[in-house]
Design a protein around this motif. Structure first.
Motif, PDB file in Angstrom:
ATOM      1  N   GLN A 132       2.243  10.529  -4.888  1.00 60.66           N
ATOM      2  CA  GLN A 132       1.036   9.753  -4.640  1.00 60.66           C
ATOM      3  C   GLN A 132       1.180   8.401  -5.330  1.00 60.66           C
ATOM      4  OE1 GLN A 132      -1.444  11.009  -2.632  1.00 60.66           O
ATOM      5  NE2 GLN A 132      -0.031  12.736  -2.375  1.00 60.66           N
ATOM      6  N   GLY A 133       0.907   7.313  -4.597  1.00 64.41           N
ATOM      7  CA  GLY A 133       0.866   5.995  -5.219  1.00 64.41           C
ATOM      8  C   GLY A 133       2.165   5.231  -5.234  1.00 64.41           C
ATOM      9  N   TRP A 134       3.217   5.791  -4.636  1.00 67.85           N
ATOM     10  CA  TRP A 134       4.494   5.074  -4.621  1.00 67.85           C
ATOM     11  C   TRP A 134       4.719   4.456  -3.260  1.00 67.85           C
ATOM     12  CZ3 TRP A 134       9.280   5.180  -2.080  1.00 67.85           C
ATOM     13  CH2 TRP A 134      10.288   4.436  -2.699  1.00 67.85           C
ATOM     14  N   ASN A 135       5.361   3.278  -3.227  1.00 71.15           N
ATOM     15  CA  ASN A 135       5.763   2.685  -1.956  1.00 71.15           C
ATOM     16  C   ASN A 135       7.127   2.038  -2.119  1.00 71.15           C
ATOM     17  OD1 ASN A 135       5.596  -0.406  -2.244  1.00 71.15           O
ATOM     18  ND2 ASN A 135       3.584   0.235  -3.025  1.00 71.15           N
ATOM     19  N   PRO A 136       7.851   1.818  -1.014  1.00 70.96           N
ATOM     20  CA  PRO A 136       9.250   1.366  -1.106  1.00 70.96           C
ATOM     21  C   PRO A 136       9.446  -0.028  -1.685  1.00 70.96           C
ATOM     22  CG  PRO A 136       8.768   2.304   1.066  1.00 70.96           C
ATOM     23  CD  PRO A 136       7.468   2.134   0.369  1.00 70.96           C
ATOM     24  N   GLU A 137       8.376  -0.798  -1.863  1.00 70.28           N
ATOM     25  CA  GLU A 137       8.516  -2.125  -2.455  1.00 70.28           C
ATOM     26  C   GLU A 137       8.528  -2.080  -3.981  1.00 70.28           C
ATOM     27  OE1 GLU A 137       5.487  -4.610  -0.867  1.00 70.28           O
ATOM     28  OE2 GLU A 137       6.235  -4.501   1.198  1.00 70.28           O
ATOM     29  N   MET A 138       8.319  -0.888  -4.531  1.00 69.20           N
ATOM     30  CA  MET A 138       8.227  -0.745  -5.984  1.00 69.20           C
ATOM     31  C   MET A 138       9.584  -0.460  -6.600  1.00 69.20           C
ATOM     32  SD  MET A 138       4.842   1.727  -6.067  1.00 69.20           S
ATOM     33  CE  MET A 138       4.689   1.806  -7.844  1.00 69.20           C
ATOM     34  N   TYR A 139       9.794  -1.007  -7.800  1.00 70.69           N
ATOM     35  CA  TYR A 139      10.869  -0.563  -8.669  1.00 70.69           C
ATOM     36  C   TYR A 139      10.281   0.456  -9.649  1.00 70.69           C
ATOM     37  CZ  TYR A 139      13.571  -4.535  -6.922  1.00 70.69           C
ATOM     38  OH  TYR A 139      14.231  -5.420  -6.118  1.00 70.69           O
TER      39      TYR A 139
END
Length: 357
Positions: free
Chosen positions: A169-176
């Motif tokens: 929950q809360g993760w997306n591919p633009e995140m490091y």
């Protein structure tokens, strides 16, 4: 358990039920990530249940190890580069689960270096435990997405796995990884932080050469050098390239024995001349292009000293013999960058149906 039958994505609420852990299977680097790369791992009974190694002689559980189990749970942090062996361990586990009809639950985790794709797709003629599948070096997928793709494309064998992916929950591919707010736990002894995980996607290729990749120092994969290297000339030629998002500095380092991190580093106790790679902007930099240029320059500076390892390990890491042959012929490495762009476009289409986030 609520199951989305389309993608076998689940939400788990145990409520008042209990889950009993009967056995633990440990991959490369061990249960507490304290074994160095390639080091043999032994099982034990330290938690009063069997802890069984699946790295070394046995790369997957024996069917007898799985008797009387209701399911397997895969709970391992990947770092987003094809040659990191945890995806291979996942595949081996999926294989035995498919043979036995044993459900597999993958607890999904962030890809710490984000969702971008870069580098060559592996040629299956060079498949090994450091790269089993036709994916790029930087695949940009989570471990759950990879499991989904491996299962659906039949890369695990004749039979599909009864696969369930517990999503984040809360993760997306633009995140490091730094954007998650979570504490970094070293997934292996020489990946102390996510900055190292990012540069590893390129610098791991140094392991297939007779250059030191900085093991035996406090900056593995950031220091690159050798006793015979003209580091000042290398630095000058790298700076001429004007690569974006990175700076280089001239250094001297001596690889040492470091318990739990590096037992037999290249050039142990020998003074190495080299460079430090400092990533200043992850959006602009490409560790793979940086490493490719370092190898190219060093091979031309020191044709009598620089060598690829004789066991073709470099080809297994890279995914084919194309780059090594190009370097040995003195060719223009920018030509191979075009191949990477084509592979990137191709893989983005292949992976699209299996992206969860």
């Amino acid at each position: 358990i609520n199951v989305n039958e389309t993608k076998k994505i689940i939400e788990v609420n145990l409520g008042e039920n209990h889950m009993y852990v009967k056995k633990i299977f440990i991959p490369e680097h061990g249960l507490n990530n304290k074994y160095q790369a390639g080091e043999k791992i032994l099982g034990d009974m330290s938690y009063n249940i069997p802890i069984i190694s699946i790295y070394g002689e046995n790369l997957k559980p024996n069917p007898s190890d799985l008797e009387n189990l209701d399911a397997l749970i895969f709970d391992i942090q990947d770092i987003g580069s094809r040659y990191y062996t945890y995806v291979s361990t996942l595949t081996k586990i999926m294989s035995v689960c498919s043979e036995l009809g044993l459900p597999l639950y993958v607890l999904d985790k962030p890809n710490p270096i984000g969702g971008d794709v870069f580098g060559p797709i592996l040629d299956l003629k060079y498949a090994s435990f450091v790269g089993m599948h036709p994916i790029p070096i930087r695949h940009g997928m989570t471990i759950g997405e990879l499991a989904f793709m491996i299962n659906e494309l039949g890369w695990v064998g004749k039979n599909k796995v009864d696969l369930h992916i517990v999503t984040m929950q809360g993760w997306n591919p633009e995140m490091y990884f730094e954007n998650t707010g979570k504490h970094w736990v070293m997934p292996s002894p020489n990946i102390p932080d996510n900055k190292t995980a990012f540069i590893y996607q390129g610098a791991c290729l140094i392991e297939g050469t007779n250059l030191s990749e900085g093991r035996g120092t406090d900056s593995p994969f950031t220091f690159i050098g050798a006793p015979w290297l003209d580091s000042k000339e290398l630095l000058e030629r790298l700076n001429i390239l004007g690569l974006e998002g990175v700076t280089f500095s001239d250094i001297v380092f001596t690889p040492r024995f470091i318990p739990g991190k590096s037992i037999f580093p290249k050039y142990k106790d020998k003074k190495c001349y080299g460079i430090k790679v400092n990533i200043t902007d992850r959006e602009l930099s490409s560790p793979l292009i940086i490493t490719a240029n370092i190898i190219d320059i060093v091979s031309k500076l020191h044709p009598d000293h620089f060598k690829f390892n004789p066991d073709n390990f470099f080809d297994k890491l890279y995914g084919s013999n194309k780059f090594r042959k190009l370097i040995l012929s003195g060719g223009d490495i920018t030509k191979i960058f075009k191949d990477w762009e084509n592979d990137e476009s191709k893989f983005k289409e292949i992976r699209q149906p299996f992206l969860i986030y």
